[in-house]
Motif scaffolding. Structure first.
Motif: not given
Length: 212
Positions: A13, A62, A64, A66-67
């Motif tokens: 990330d 995370f 969500s 999406d994250d």
């Protein structure tokens, strides 16, 4: 677009300010399953099981899905950028760098387990250009375009925006073509020839420019 973008578990990330073994384990699971089976096909519960974490732990890292998708894409982008910079450092000059990139694309696109560009695949799953995933994809592709334009600048080519776009189109097409079947040698030869045709035309146009 380089061989390591297909390696499960290597994405990181790039946007995270802090990492941890647990976070990396979740990302490794996402990297493997999102790429192999598609993002929407993989539920958070499946990733939780694959990573061996609790739901509370998963959503702490995370909030969500999406994250997690954005972190997955940013990790892929970070690995790819590092690979391209390494190729550039090893090649020594712009022409050799572009040749090395073409060969890497062909080799990767015909390798076992390859199922297309992760960024194009993800874009196909998220139709809304305002979605965070699409923004992450756009950011990386803009970086790649700038990377190519820097190389073209070293080669003295003037219309770098248009030529970079043409090379990206060749890159995208080669990845699809490789996934559908040609052997690496044939794809490498065809991609290099197509790239040289683009560069030769650009050089001819540059030579024909009249300076004021």
């Amino acid at each position: 677009m380089t061989p390591m973008t297909q390696t499960a578990g290597r994405a990181r990330d790039a946007g995270a300010t802090q990492s941890s073994p647990v976070r990396e384990r979740i990302l490794a699971a996402a990297n493997e399953y999102f790429y192999a089976e598609g993002i929407r096909a993989i539920s958070a519960d499946r990733l939780i099981a694959a990573a061996g974490v609790s739901k509370v732990t998963f959503y702490r890292h995370f909030p969500s899905k999406d994250d997690l998708v954005v972190a997955y894409l940013e990790g892929r982008a970070a690995v790819e950028r590092h690979a391209l910079e390494q190729l550039r450092a090893q090649a020594g000059h712009a022409g050799a760098t572009l040749l090395a990139i073409a060969r890497a694309i062909a080799d990767m696109s015909c390798s076992p387990g390859f199922r297309g560009c992760p960024f194009i695949n993800a874009a196909a799953e998220f139709a809304d250009p305002a979605h965070p995933a699409r923004k992450a994809i756009a950011t990386h592709r803009a970086w790649f375009a700038t990377f190519l334009k820097d190389l073209l600048g070293e080669m003295g080519i003037h219309d770098r925006d248009a030529v970079a776009d043409q090379l990206i189109i060749l890159r995208d097409g080669a990845m699809v073509t490789g996934y559908l079947g040609p052997d690496p040698a044939a794809l490498t030869d065809r991609l290099i020839k197509a790239g040289r045709a683009v560069l030769n035309a650009a050089r001819a146009n540059t030579a024909g420019d009249v300076s004021p």
